[in-house]
Design an enzyme around this catalytic site. Sequence first.
Site, PDB file in Angstrom:
ATOM      1  N   GLU A  89      -6.159  -0.863  19.730  1.00  0.00           N
ATOM      2  CA  GLU A  89      -4.849  -0.243  19.605  1.00  0.00           C
ATOM      3  C   GLU A  89      -4.189  -0.650  18.294  1.00  0.00           C
ATOM      4  OE1 GLU A  89      -3.411   0.240  24.206  1.00  0.00           O
ATOM      5  OE2 GLU A  89      -2.809  -1.583  23.176  1.00  0.00           O
ATOM      6  N   CYS A 102       0.975  -2.022  12.317  1.00  0.00           N
ATOM      7  CA  CYS A 102       0.327  -3.256  12.757  1.00  0.00           C
ATOM      8  C   CYS A 102      -1.096  -2.898  13.187  1.00  0.00           C
ATOM      9  CB  CYS A 102       1.149  -3.802  13.928  1.00  0.00           C
ATOM     10  SG  CYS A 102       0.487  -5.285  14.651  1.00  0.00           S
ATOM     11  N   CYS A 109     -10.626 -11.233  20.863  1.00  0.00           N
ATOM     12  CA  CYS A 109     -10.388 -12.370  19.974  1.00  0.00           C
ATOM     13  C   CYS A 109     -10.980 -13.612  20.628  1.00  0.00           C
ATOM     14  CB  CYS A 109      -8.893 -12.575  19.750  1.00  0.00           C
ATOM     15  SG  CYS A 109      -8.511 -13.858  18.540  1.00  0.00           S
ATOM     16  N   CYS A 113      -5.390 -18.186  22.167  1.00  0.00           N
ATOM     17  CA  CYS A 113      -4.056 -18.781  22.152  1.00  0.00           C
ATOM     18  C   CYS A 113      -3.463 -18.551  23.546  1.00  0.00           C
ATOM     19  CB  CYS A 113      -3.198 -18.137  21.064  1.00  0.00           C
ATOM     20  SG  CYS A 113      -3.874 -18.449  19.413  1.00  0.00           S
ATOM     21  N   CYS A 116      -1.252 -15.329  24.530  1.00  0.00           N
ATOM     22  CA  CYS A 116      -1.562 -14.022  23.927  1.00  0.00           C
ATOM     23  C   CYS A 116      -2.490 -13.207  24.824  1.00  0.00           C
ATOM     24  CB  CYS A 116      -2.210 -14.239  22.566  1.00  0.00           C
ATOM     25  SG  CYS A 116      -2.766 -12.722  21.775  1.00  0.00           S
ATOM     26  N   GLU A 159      -8.432 -12.026  15.044  1.00  0.00           N
ATOM     27  CA  GLU A 159      -8.083 -13.005  14.015  1.00  0.00           C
ATOM     28  C   GLU A 159      -8.684 -12.509  12.690  1.00  0.00           C
ATOM     29  OE1 GLU A 159      -6.248 -15.700  13.303  1.00  0.00           O
ATOM     30  OE2 GLU A 159      -7.288 -15.743  11.381  1.00  0.00           O
ATOM     31  N   CYS A 332       4.617  -7.062  20.141  1.00  0.00           N
ATOM     32  CA  CYS A 332       3.680  -8.113  19.750  1.00  0.00           C
ATOM     33  C   CYS A 332       2.899  -8.659  20.922  1.00  0.00           C
ATOM     34  CB  CYS A 332       4.439  -9.324  19.254  1.00  0.00           C
ATOM     35  SG  CYS A 332       4.843  -9.284  17.595  1.00  0.00           S
TER      36      CYS A 332
HETATM   37  N1  SAH Z   1      -4.707 -13.752  15.169  1.00  0.00           N
HETATM   38  C1  SAH Z   1      -3.667 -13.555  14.227  1.00  0.00           C
HETATM   39  C2  SAH Z   1      -3.059 -12.159  14.235  1.00  0.00           C
HETATM   40  C3  SAH Z   1      -2.757 -11.499  15.558  1.00  0.00           C
HETATM   41  S1  SAH Z   1      -1.366 -11.951  16.522  1.00  0.00           S
HETATM   42  C4  SAH Z   1      -2.566 -14.567  14.437  1.00  0.00           C
HETATM   43  O1  SAH Z   1      -2.524 -15.179  15.480  1.00  0.00           O
HETATM   44  O2  SAH Z   1      -1.778 -14.767  13.531  1.00  0.00           O
HETATM   45  C5  SAH Z   1       0.094 -11.681  15.632  1.00  0.00           C
HETATM   46  C6  SAH Z   1       1.242 -12.565  16.115  1.00  0.00           C
HETATM   47  O3  SAH Z   1       1.672 -12.222  17.452  1.00  0.00           O
HETATM   48  C7  SAH Z   1       0.839 -14.026  16.171  1.00  0.00           C
HETATM   49  O4  SAH Z   1       1.840 -14.806  15.588  1.00  0.00           O
HETATM   50  C8  SAH Z   1       0.737 -14.281  17.663  1.00  0.00           C
HETATM   51  O5  SAH Z   1       0.892 -15.617  17.976  1.00  0.00           O
HETATM   52  C9  SAH Z   1       1.836 -13.407  18.211  1.00  0.00           C
HETATM   53  N2  SAH Z   1       1.740 -13.118  19.651  1.00  0.00           N
HETATM   54  C10 SAH Z   1       0.623 -13.052  20.402  1.00  0.00           C
HETATM   55  N3  SAH Z   1       0.941 -12.773  21.685  1.00  0.00           N
HETATM   56  C11 SAH Z   1       2.282 -12.639  21.750  1.00  0.00           C
HETATM   57  C12 SAH Z   1       3.204 -12.323  22.786  1.00  0.00           C
HETATM   58  N4  SAH Z   1       2.793 -12.071  24.025  1.00  0.00           N
HETATM   59  N5  SAH Z   1       4.509 -12.266  22.473  1.00  0.00           N
HETATM   60  C13 SAH Z   1       4.925 -12.479  21.214  1.00  0.00           C
HETATM   61  N6  SAH Z   1       4.112 -12.772  20.185  1.00  0.00           N
HETATM   62  C14 SAH Z   1       2.799 -12.864  20.440  1.00  0.00           C
END
Ligand code: SAH
Length: 342
Positions: A89, A102, A109, A113, A116, A159, A332
């Site tokens: 997406e 975006c 991934c 984290c 996420c 990532e 996000c």
């Molecule tokens: N892997 C990369 C890029 C993808 S995520 C990274 O982590 O930077 C982009 C951003 O969204 C990251 O800062 C991540 O921590 C954040 N993110 C992931 N899940 C989220 C959520 N449920 N709510 C808000 N931000 C989130």
Amino acid sequence: MKLTLSSMTKTELAKTLGLKPFQGRQLFQWLHQKRVFDFDAMTNLSKPLRAQLTETASASQLELVEMQESKATGTKKALFRLHDGETVESVLIRDRKRTTICVSSQVGCALKCSFCATGLAGFTRNLTPGEIVEQVLYLLQDEADSDRTPNIVYMGMGEPMRNYDNVMASIRLLMDKDGVGIGARKIIVSTVGEAKEIERFTQEDWQVRLSVSLHAANNELRSTLVPLNRKFPLERLHDVLSGYSAQSGRQLTFEWTMLKGVNDSVECARELVAYAKGLKVSVNLIPWNPVSGLPYHPTHMADCNRFRDILEAGGLKVTVRMEKGQDIDAACGQLSRTHGKA
Ligand code: SAH
């Protein structure tokens, strides 16, 4: 299997297809600038060439399955199917001044984290440069001309630094003046802190920006949120980021997803102020978007403001990201690989 064209530069198109350089450029313009994927509509290419292309090549690697648009905010979310049946997406977000797209860089991934959605189902594969660029091409297809140089953020699924070569190739394609023509400063690559790739990125001869998903400025907490912190702890990250600031002269951003009672305390804010010393950095606070099954809650607005005030008092520039896509699950961390299961 047919040749896939959207990963190729003008020169590669000409070379691979045995064309003159100007024909390579024309074909590139059709795909990337005019966003036309039907060879028959490429009227300045000769008929035999169009027939050859139809026979041997495919203009697009993605199949657009669904495009949802939020009535309230104009946010668009696109779901694509890849040739192997996987899905990704991407999102287009507008505010008064600009449009931001975006993009996803991987299917799934590996980094897991803790808050996420993407990491939940694990990693499947890297996207090709063309699969990344086409997300932008499709999302721009119905946009008015004036909106056509959006910001591009590599903050969708995956990532980007774990798919370094393809991501950098996709950036070069997006920057090409015969294509979408996006300025380097309007592109942001976001990483959880892959130290070696940040060092590589520092050496790239361009103004593309870097964002680091920090979320915590003490190792104990950060390792629970971002498991990669065990491999590259905060001290190591600080070293490579100092190198980045010193060598590139570019400002970087810290992303901080606000998790209620986890990383939104006064102490956490003070740790961040201390950690940011010596770095050219601004901070982006992101409200956590709920992911079902995960044990977190978004920080209350008042606590978010208190956190921001401490950072600002410590000399940091802070933005609080307003989410614009909740009604279509396009905020996000809500992009998903399985249709309907955010
Ligand atoms: N892997 C990369 C890029 C993808 S995520 C990274 O982590 O930077 C982009 C951003 O969204 C990251 O800062 C991540 O921590 C954040 N993110 C992931 N899940 C989220 C959520 N449920 N709510 C808000 N931000 C989130």
